[in-house]
Motif scaffolding. Sequence first.
Motif: not given
Length: 151
Positions: A73-80, A94-113
């Motif tokens: 829901y947080a991904c601004i590009t639809g990459a997730i 290929d769609k990810c722009v590295g904006c980190s909104t998913c990293l902030v949204a994940c309640p478990y902190g399990l996304i890395k950049i």
Amino acid sequence: VYMKRVYNLSEYCVGCGLCEVHCATVHSEYPENIWKAHRLADKRPIARLFVERNATASLSVQCRHCDEPACVYACITGAITKESETGLVLINEDKCVGCSTCLVACPYGLIKIDPCQKVSLKCDMCKDIAQTPVCVTRCPNEALVCREEEI
């Protein structure tokens, strides 16, 4: 419909970190060679999970592939996206722009950049790599198990 899930048996985990090593290796330029992946690869391999270690227990932690994934829901590009047939939450790098909104949204902190490619990374259950996630098959103490559950 059935989905694979990885579970931790913390009583067997010794915090060795081999799940991290094998995860990073299998997602690298040299997926079959640990030494080459970590010493010769042009870009540093990154594990899509981490080992939590403290005084009383250790356990491997990876994406939960949530039923209602905040990262999608947080991904601004639809990459997730969440696959309806498998239940997996996956990132199209290929769609990810590295904006980190998913990293902030994940309640478990399990996304890395990935600092080199500037894209988000997370557990993909080795979807296009192996039948069973590599962290499970390569754990020397069998502290990780993969089970299929109805979704």
